[in-house]
Scaffold this motif. Sequence first.
Motif, PDB file in Angstrom:
ATOM      1  N   UNK A 191       0.806  -1.006  -0.019  1.00  0.00           N
ATOM      2  CA  UNK A 191       0.067   0.170   0.118  1.00  0.00           C
ATOM      3  C   UNK A 191       0.811   1.153  -0.107  1.00  0.00           C
ATOM      4  N   UNK A 192       1.966   1.322   0.554  1.00  0.00           N
ATOM      5  CA  UNK A 192       2.527   2.476   0.979  1.00  0.00           C
ATOM      6  C   UNK A 192       4.181   2.248   0.395  1.00  0.00           C
ATOM      7  N   UNK A 193       4.975   1.301   0.804  1.00  0.00           N
ATOM      8  CA  UNK A 193       6.531   1.350   0.567  1.00  0.00           C
ATOM      9  C   UNK A 193       6.747   1.139  -1.106  1.00  0.00           C
ATOM     10  N   UNK A 194       5.971   0.551  -1.481  1.00  0.00           N
ATOM     11  CA  UNK A 194       6.296   0.263  -3.168  1.00  0.00           C
ATOM     12  C   UNK A 194       5.071   1.063  -4.148  1.00  0.00           C
ATOM     13  N   UNK A 195       4.309   2.026  -3.274  1.00  0.00           N
ATOM     14  CA  UNK A 195       3.372   2.581  -4.220  1.00  0.00           C
ATOM     15  C   UNK A 195       3.802   3.269  -5.148  1.00  0.00           C
ATOM     16  N   UNK A 196       5.160   3.620  -5.393  1.00  0.00           N
ATOM     17  CA  UNK A 196       5.751   4.349  -6.236  1.00  0.00           C
ATOM     18  C   UNK A 196       6.343   3.404  -7.485  1.00  0.00           C
ATOM     19  N   UNK A 197       6.128   2.166  -7.325  1.00  0.00           N
ATOM     20  CA  UNK A 197       6.856   1.456  -8.044  1.00  0.00           C
ATOM     21  C   UNK A 197       5.958   0.453  -8.824  1.00  0.00           C
ATOM     22  N   UNK A 198       6.409  -0.099 -10.015  1.00  0.00           N
ATOM     23  CA  UNK A 198       5.611  -0.981 -10.655  1.00  0.00           C
ATOM     24  C   UNK A 198       6.005  -2.524 -10.492  1.00  0.00           C
ATOM     25  N   UNK A 199       4.925  -3.028  -9.852  1.00  0.00           N
ATOM     26  CA  UNK A 199       4.968  -4.431  -9.452  1.00  0.00           C
ATOM     27  C   UNK A 199       4.614  -5.547 -10.634  1.00  0.00           C
ATOM     28  N   UNK A 200       5.737  -6.391 -10.920  1.00  0.00           N
ATOM     29  CA  UNK A 200       5.579  -7.250 -11.957  1.00  0.00           C
ATOM     30  C   UNK A 200       5.045  -8.797 -11.192  1.00  0.00           C
ATOM     31  N   UNK A 201       5.546  -9.084 -10.185  1.00  0.00           N
ATOM     32  CA  UNK A 201       5.045 -10.383  -9.710  1.00  0.00           C
ATOM     33  C   UNK A 201       5.299 -10.561  -8.212  1.00  0.00           C
ATOM     34  N   UNK A 202       4.333 -11.159  -7.571  1.00  0.00           N
ATOM     35  CA  UNK A 202       4.331 -11.400  -6.225  1.00  0.00           C
ATOM     36  C   UNK A 202       4.300 -13.049  -6.057  1.00  0.00           C
ATOM     37  N   UNK A 203       5.304 -13.694  -5.464  1.00  0.00           N
ATOM     38  CA  UNK A 203       5.165 -15.014  -5.185  1.00  0.00           C
ATOM     39  C   UNK A 203       5.643 -15.349  -3.533  1.00  0.00           C
ATOM     40  N   UNK A 204       5.037 -16.416  -3.206  1.00  0.00           N
ATOM     41  CA  UNK A 204       5.226 -16.536  -1.641  1.00  0.00           C
ATOM     42  C   UNK A 204       4.805 -17.798  -0.851  1.00  0.00           C
ATOM     43  N   UNK A 205       5.359 -17.924   0.050  1.00  0.00           N
ATOM     44  CA  UNK A 205       4.852 -19.145   0.833  1.00  0.00           C
ATOM     45  C   UNK A 205       3.898 -18.215   1.945  1.00  0.00           C
ATOM     46  N   UNK A 206       2.778 -18.621   1.910  1.00  0.00           N
ATOM     47  CA  UNK A 206       1.889 -17.867   2.900  1.00  0.00           C
ATOM     48  C   UNK A 206       0.743 -18.474   3.745  1.00  0.00           C
ATOM     49  N   UNK A 207       1.269 -19.961   3.714  1.00  0.00           N
ATOM     50  CA  UNK A 207       0.432 -20.847   4.774  1.00  0.00           C
ATOM     51  C   UNK A 207       1.523 -21.746   5.526  1.00  0.00           C
ATOM     52  N   UNK A 208       1.849 -21.669   6.729  1.00  0.00           N
ATOM     53  CA  UNK A 208       2.729 -22.087   7.483  1.00  0.00           C
ATOM     54  C   UNK A 208       2.485 -23.590   7.704  1.00  0.00           C
ATOM     55  N   UNK A 209       1.124 -24.127   7.728  1.00  0.00           N
ATOM     56  CA  UNK A 209       0.773 -25.444   7.826  1.00  0.00           C
ATOM     57  C   UNK A 209       1.369 -26.109   6.736  1.00  0.00           C
ATOM     58  N   UNK A 210       0.954 -25.880   5.516  1.00  0.00           N
ATOM     59  CA  UNK A 210       1.399 -26.505   4.258  1.00  0.00           C
ATOM     60  C   UNK A 210       3.003 -26.619   4.461  1.00  0.00           C
ATOM     61  N   UNK A 211       3.716 -25.385   4.634  1.00  0.00           N
ATOM     62  CA  UNK A 211       5.120 -25.392   4.586  1.00  0.00           C
ATOM     63  C   UNK A 211       5.540 -26.402   5.437  1.00  0.00           C
ATOM     64  N   UNK A 212       5.194 -26.598   6.691  1.00  0.00           N
ATOM     65  CA  UNK A 212       5.668 -27.364   7.630  1.00  0.00           C
ATOM     66  C   UNK A 212       5.475 -28.634   7.156  1.00  0.00           C
ATOM     67  N   UNK A 213       4.275 -29.309   6.763  1.00  0.00           N
ATOM     68  CA  UNK A 213       4.012 -30.510   6.034  1.00  0.00           C
ATOM     69  C   UNK A 213       5.136 -30.775   4.963  1.00  0.00           C
ATOM     70  N   UNK A 214       5.307 -29.972   3.892  1.00  0.00           N
ATOM     71  CA  UNK A 214       6.401 -30.451   2.943  1.00  0.00           C
ATOM     72  C   UNK A 214       7.569 -30.140   3.398  1.00  0.00           C
ATOM     73  N   UNK A 215       8.043 -29.442   4.391  1.00  0.00           N
ATOM     74  CA  UNK A 215       9.438 -29.365   4.907  1.00  0.00           C
ATOM     75  C   UNK A 215       9.687 -30.710   5.564  1.00  0.00           C
ATOM     76  N   UNK A 216       8.728 -31.143   6.131  1.00  0.00           N
ATOM     77  CA  UNK A 216       8.801 -32.521   7.040  1.00  0.00           C
ATOM     78  C   UNK A 216       9.126 -33.408   6.267  1.00  0.00           C
ATOM     79  N   UNK A 217       8.317 -33.676   5.019  1.00  0.00           N
ATOM     80  CA  UNK A 217       8.427 -34.485   4.121  1.00  0.00           C
ATOM     81  C   UNK A 217       9.824 -34.632   3.372  1.00  0.00           C
ATOM     82  N   UNK A 218      10.361 -33.417   3.039  1.00  0.00           N
ATOM     83  CA  UNK A 218      11.786 -33.581   2.317  1.00  0.00           C
ATOM     84  C   UNK A 218      12.961 -33.627   3.564  1.00  0.00           C
ATOM     85  N   UNK A 219      12.835 -33.154   4.717  1.00  0.00           N
ATOM     86  CA  UNK A 219      13.662 -33.230   5.567  1.00  0.00           C
ATOM     87  C   UNK A 219      13.839 -34.728   6.424  1.00  0.00           C
TER      88      UNK A 219
END
Length: 444
Positions: free
Chosen positions: A157-185
């Motif tokens: 809303x504020x910090x990047x309001x002067x920029x032109x964003x092309x892409x946002x990607x992210x890990x935004x759910x802790x439960x699924x990241x925990x599960x996938x990390x546990x499966x890998x590790x």
Amino acid sequence: MSSTVQELNRTGKGEGQPVGVALLGFGTVGAEVFRLLTEHADDYTHRIGGPVEVRGIAVSDLAKQRPGVPEELLTDDARALIARDDVDLVVEVIGGIDYPRELVLDALNAGKSVVTANKALVAAHADGLAEAADAAGVDLYYEAAVAAAIPVVGMLRRSLAGDHIQRISGIVNGTTNFILDAMESTGATYDDALAEATRLGYAEADPTADVEGHDAASKAAIMASLGFYTRVNFEDVYCEGISNVTSEDIAAANQAGYTIKLLAICERLTREDGTEAVNARVHPTLVPKEHPLATVSESYNAIFVEAEAAGSLMFYGNGAGGYPTASAVVGDIVGASRNIVYGGRAPEDNTYAKLPIADAGEALTCYHIDMQVDERTGVLAAISSEFAKQGVSLRTVRQEGSEEDARLIVVTHTARESALREIVNTLTSLDVVKEVNSVLRLDS
């Protein structure tokens, strides 16, 4: 809305005046919000310019014991609490959609600013809520709705309001990241990793919203709306969960130099006619080991932003839990309260761009396809020809297994999602393909 309320919101109550808060909900987050407001009251008074005073707490069960909470603050009539003249700011931490929506609209229509941590509510009804806040000249804050303590909303809303964003990607759910990390590790299966996540409190008794990607899709809708100045709703987000990810998928990804993450991806697409559109999607994704998102472990969250001037930025931290979420909620309380004391409003949602929402098939991606095939001459040629028909080239081809049970893993170059889907549908009908084991996308 009365002229008196409009004048109040324009000029503010004045330095030193108290801000009356109604707290709706007293679960893990609500209780932590109350604790922070109580224990750090002097600090917040200095930061805001006046004291924050909790006028009441709306709960569903008055009989439940709540040590440390004055009994006179508790009520089971949320609407009456919102309507009180000494309430300036309403904080909603109930969860759900329909009932909280009614309460939030009651508050906004009454000229009260609102802070909410409710991503499902914001993703489903952002337009209506924003319109009510604009009509009343009050604030609607929801920093905690995306990634708890990670300041994603403020950044967009504020910090990047002067920029032109092309892409946002992210890990935004802790439960699924925990599960996938546990499966890998640890080599755990999906079911075992989910059971462990449930035991540790990362997964709910009904984990559907998390593991099927719905929680992440709500957050993707919010991020896309803010990043591209275009309203993106929950229904606009293509969504796949992690319940079909297997130990074999994890092993194959590792062997190829990737890790699997459930990503929320929001991006600006350029169509063939040169016009722009917005695409938002959630699905398991193969992330290169060298990418910063690949190192995000356990239940942590991270958001990776690619902007024209700022370049690549990553925001990392606790994206869930009572303490981190309460931190973001109280940060919003401080911001909204300053405006109540001194006047003015925070930047509101701005959807001026009104870009069209791209169909999921328009997205550009790469596929990692794992299949069982016959071990005989001409198999690779037959399979390759199906990719060629759609104009898709192959990046890598790897064959494993014995003559009786050959396994072929192909990775494509970037192509339209629609073309790749058509190829997979065709492969399942080829005589030389016994079974398509899995299809995963790459974040290249």
